[in-house]
Design a protein around this motif. Structure first.
Motif, PDB file in Angstrom:
ATOM      1  N   LEU A   1       0.834  -1.191   0.000  1.00 25.68           N
ATOM      2  CA  LEU A   1       0.000   0.000   0.000  1.00 25.68           C
ATOM      3  C   LEU A   1       0.874   1.247   0.000  1.00 25.68           C
ATOM      4  O   LEU A   1       1.824   1.342   0.784  1.00 25.68           O
ATOM      5  CB  LEU A   1      -0.904   0.011   1.232  1.00 25.68           C
ATOM      6  N   PRO A   2       0.578   2.208  -0.855  1.00 26.56           N
ATOM      7  CA  PRO A   2       1.317   3.466  -0.822  1.00 26.56           C
ATOM      8  C   PRO A   2       0.969   4.244   0.436  1.00 26.56           C
ATOM      9  O   PRO A   2      -0.029   3.961   1.109  1.00 26.56           O
ATOM     10  CB  PRO A   2       0.822   4.194  -2.082  1.00 26.56           C
TER      11      PRO A   2
ATOM     12  N   ILE B   1      -5.805  -9.000   5.389  1.00 20.35           N
ATOM     13  CA  ILE B   1      -6.776 -10.094   5.392  1.00 20.35           C
ATOM     14  C   ILE B   1      -6.272 -11.332   4.665  1.00 20.35           C
ATOM     15  O   ILE B   1      -7.003 -12.323   4.566  1.00 20.35           O
ATOM     16  CB  ILE B   1      -8.115  -9.648   4.772  1.00 20.35           C
ATOM     17  N   GLY B   2      -5.049 -11.311   4.160  1.00 23.12           N
ATOM     18  CA  GLY B   2      -4.556 -12.499   3.488  1.00 23.12           C
ATOM     19  C   GLY B   2      -3.296 -12.235   2.684  1.00 23.12           C
ATOM     20  O   GLY B   2      -2.749 -11.126   2.698  1.00 23.12           O
TER      21      GLY B   2
ATOM     22  N   PRO C   1       0.746  -8.998  -0.116  1.00 21.94           N
ATOM     23  CA  PRO C   1      -0.247  -8.861   0.956  1.00 21.94           C
ATOM     24  C   PRO C   1      -1.584  -8.383   0.402  1.00 21.94           C
ATOM     25  O   PRO C   1      -1.641  -7.724  -0.638  1.00 21.94           O
ATOM     26  CB  PRO C   1       0.377  -7.795   1.868  1.00 21.94           C
ATOM     27  N   MET C   2      -2.645  -8.742   1.089  1.00 22.23           N
ATOM     28  CA  MET C   2      -3.976  -8.318   0.702  1.00 22.23           C
ATOM     29  C   MET C   2      -4.621  -7.605   1.893  1.00 22.23           C
ATOM     30  O   MET C   2      -4.574  -8.101   3.017  1.00 22.23           O
ATOM     31  CB  MET C   2      -4.818  -9.522   0.266  1.00 22.23           C
ATOM     32  N   HIS C   3      -5.178  -6.425   1.655  1.00 24.46           N
ATOM     33  CA  HIS C   3      -5.779  -5.622   2.720  1.00 24.46           C
ATOM     34  C   HIS C   3      -7.200  -5.212   2.348  1.00 24.46           C
ATOM     35  O   HIS C   3      -7.537  -5.088   1.172  1.00 24.46           O
ATOM     36  CB  HIS C   3      -4.971  -4.348   2.972  1.00 24.46           C
ATOM     37  N   VAL C   4      -8.000  -4.968   3.363  1.00 21.24           N
ATOM     38  CA  VAL C   4      -9.230  -4.221   3.186  1.00 21.24           C
ATOM     39  C   VAL C   4      -8.966  -2.848   3.781  1.00 21.24           C
ATOM     40  O   VAL C   4      -8.414  -2.726   4.873  1.00 21.24           O
ATOM     41  CB  VAL C   4     -10.445  -4.919   3.852  1.00 21.24           C
ATOM     42  N   VAL C   5      -9.308  -1.797   3.038  1.00 22.12           N
ATOM     43  CA  VAL C   5      -8.992  -0.433   3.458  1.00 22.12           C
ATOM     44  C   VAL C   5     -10.265   0.411   3.502  1.00 22.12           C
ATOM     45  O   VAL C   5     -11.214   0.153   2.769  1.00 22.12           O
ATOM     46  CB  VAL C   5      -7.964   0.226   2.504  1.00 22.12           C
ATOM     47  N   TYR C   6     -10.251   1.395   4.378  1.00 21.47           N
ATOM     48  CA  TYR C   6     -11.361   2.335   4.477  1.00 21.47           C
ATOM     49  C   TYR C   6     -10.822   3.652   5.021  1.00 21.47           C
ATOM     50  O   TYR C   6      -9.750   3.686   5.640  1.00 21.47           O
ATOM     51  CB  TYR C   6     -12.485   1.786   5.359  1.00 21.47           C
ATOM     52  N   PRO C   7     -11.524   4.762   4.793  1.00 20.32           N
ATOM     53  CA  PRO C   7     -10.983   6.067   5.191  1.00 20.32           C
ATOM     54  C   PRO C   7     -10.871   6.213   6.702  1.00 20.32           C
ATOM     55  O   PRO C   7     -11.700   5.707   7.457  1.00 20.32           O
ATOM     56  CB  PRO C   7     -12.010   7.067   4.629  1.00 20.32           C
TER      57      PRO C   7
ATOM     58  N   VAL D   1     -19.206  -5.028   9.638  1.00 18.07           N
ATOM     59  CA  VAL D   1     -19.534  -6.441   9.443  1.00 18.07           C
ATOM     60  C   VAL D   1     -18.941  -6.954   8.141  1.00 18.07           C
ATOM     61  O   VAL D   1     -18.568  -8.137   8.040  1.00 18.07           O
ATOM     62  CB  VAL D   1     -21.060  -6.680   9.495  1.00 18.07           C
ATOM     63  N   PHE D   2     -18.838  -6.087   7.113  1.00 21.27           N
ATOM     64  CA  PHE D   2     -18.221  -6.542   5.866  1.00 21.27           C
ATOM     65  C   PHE D   2     -16.741  -6.811   6.074  1.00 21.27           C
ATOM     66  O   PHE D   2     -16.208  -7.818   5.569  1.00 21.27           O
ATOM     67  CB  PHE D   2     -18.408  -5.515   4.753  1.00 21.27           C
ATOM     68  N   VAL D   3     -16.056  -5.932   6.808  1.00 23.50           N
ATOM     69  CA  VAL D   3     -14.627  -6.127   7.075  1.00 23.50           C
ATOM     70  C   VAL D   3     -14.413  -7.444   7.819  1.00 23.50           C
ATOM     71  O   VAL D   3     -13.507  -8.221   7.495  1.00 23.50           O
ATOM     72  CB  VAL D   3     -14.061  -4.938   7.862  1.00 23.50           C
ATOM     73  N   GLU D   4     -15.231  -7.703   8.819  1.00 25.04           N
ATOM     74  CA  GLU D   4     -15.100  -8.950   9.580  1.00 25.04           C
ATOM     75  C   GLU D   4     -15.399 -10.159   8.702  1.00 25.04           C
ATOM     76  O   GLU D   4     -14.704 -11.178   8.754  1.00 25.04           O
ATOM     77  CB  GLU D   4     -16.042  -8.934  10.791  1.00 25.04           C
ATOM     78  N   TRP D   5     -16.432 -10.049   7.877  1.00 22.42           N
ATOM     79  CA  TRP D   5     -16.827 -11.179   7.027  1.00 22.42           C
ATOM     80  C   TRP D   5     -15.748 -11.530   6.017  1.00 22.42           C
ATOM     81  O   TRP D   5     -15.389 -12.698   5.862  1.00 22.42           O
ATOM     82  CB  TRP D   5     -18.133 -10.836   6.304  1.00 22.42           C
TER      83      TRP D   5
END
Length: 329
Positions: free
Chosen positions: A148-149, A158-159, A268-274, A285-289
């Motif tokens: 990630l920059p 997440i993986g 690496p794989m991430h889920v990101v949000y502001p 709940v989406f991040v957890e799922w």
């Protein structure tokens, strides 16, 4: 004037970078948004925004007020959720962006379990390899593969995605099989380029402490993972594909692994949000799922040395998805 509504609109205008985009995202007339901001400034007796014909920017007072608005609005949402069932039963529109290569084979087949668990969430799922601007485009969260920059986004790992070097049998029949990464300099390779910068990605190889990283020759460069896979299947050259994407084609004989003893750096794989945003129940709940989905998904555990037979892969994938659904029930 509804002060909370004015605060929300002010924050949306700043985040969107303009009145038009903010009005569109809220489905309000631009004139209404402009009037509310003017009334807000008049009520505060300060100028919050510098306006030009092409862009807006925060004044010093506007920047301070923006930060206060973020905290106040987050506190209001927290209070509302604590007195309602929103946290237990999240609802509303959720905008998610994912890479094409992950969305089609892994995420979309698992979504029925997500919607069964959270029936009041409506999702807008963007699938592309273009790195979206979450703030400007109004996206709640995104899944990204690779380093990630530097950014202001909150990231949760997440993986890990493993990749292999491969080619179609039609290509190796004409051009032979490379025995060493440096042999690829004499081959045709399918390159991948950044949709954001246009820059070609380097290839990397490692084995027993020996490491190579360089750019390879090729007649075609692509910026979409599905199109990239199609080019490899068409025999256009040597490709570097994620293990979970190559497995069905290994089983069918449409692709074969090359340079089996050499490893490609995992990504690496991430889920990101502001950041500086309230993490709403629907985003939470989406991040957890998706974290649970990818933690145990058999396709993401595959390395170059192993690809199960088709029936084994199907059974393992179904079992993993069933396990995720049961754990959330």
């Amino acid at each position: 004037m509804d002060k909370l509504q004015a605060m929300e609109i002010f924050v949306k205008v700043v985040d969107a970078g303009g009145f038009t985009r903010a009005a569109d995202s809220m489905q309000l007339p631009k004139a209404t948004v402009s009037t509310l901001i003017r009334n807000l400034e008049a009520g505060l007796s300060v100028k919050l925004l510098n306006r030009t014909t092409r862009q807006i920017s925060l004044t010093a007072d506007g920047a301070a007020y923006y930060e206060r608005c973020l905290r106040i609005l987050a506190d209001v949402r927290d209070a509302e959720e604590s007195l309602s069932k929103t946290h237990a039963s999240p609802s509303g529109r959720l905008r998610v962006d994912v890479p094409t290569g992950l969305g089609r084979p892994l995420i979309i087949p698992a979504l029925p379990a997500f919607f069964e668990r959270y029936p009041e969430i409506d999702m807008e799922l963007g699938c592309s390899d273009r790195p979206v601007d979450l703030i400007e485009e109004g996206v709640d969260c995104a899944v990204r593969v690779g380093s990630l920059p530097d950014s202001t986004l909150i990231a949760r790992r997440i993986g890990t995605v493993h990749s292999v070097i491969c080619a179609a049998p039609s290509y190796t029949a004409r051009h032979g099989r490379p025995q060493h990464p440096q042999d690829l300099m004499q081959h045709r390779c399918v390159n991948y380029f950044s949709a954001k910068t246009g820059k070609l990605f380097d290839w990397d190889f490692a084995k027993d402490g020996e490491r190579f990283q360089f750019r390879l020759p090729g007649r075609i460069a692509i910026n979409d993972s599905d199109a990239y896979t199609a080019a490899a299947l068409a025999g256009m050259g040597v490709a570097q594909l994620a293990s979970f994407m190559i497995c069905p084609y290994l089983q069918s004989g449409q692709l074969e692994i090359l340079l089996e003893d050499w490893r490609v750096d995992p990504m690496p794989m991430h889920v990101v949000y502001p950041q500086n945003r309230h993490l709403s129940a629907k985003v939470r709940v989406f991040v957890e799922w998706i974290s649970e989905l990818f933690a145990d998904h058999p396709a993401l555990q595959l390395h170059a040395a192993y690809c199960p037979k088709a029936e084994e892969a199907s059974a393992a994938s179904s079992l993993a998805l069933q396990s995720v659904a049961e754990s959330r029930a």
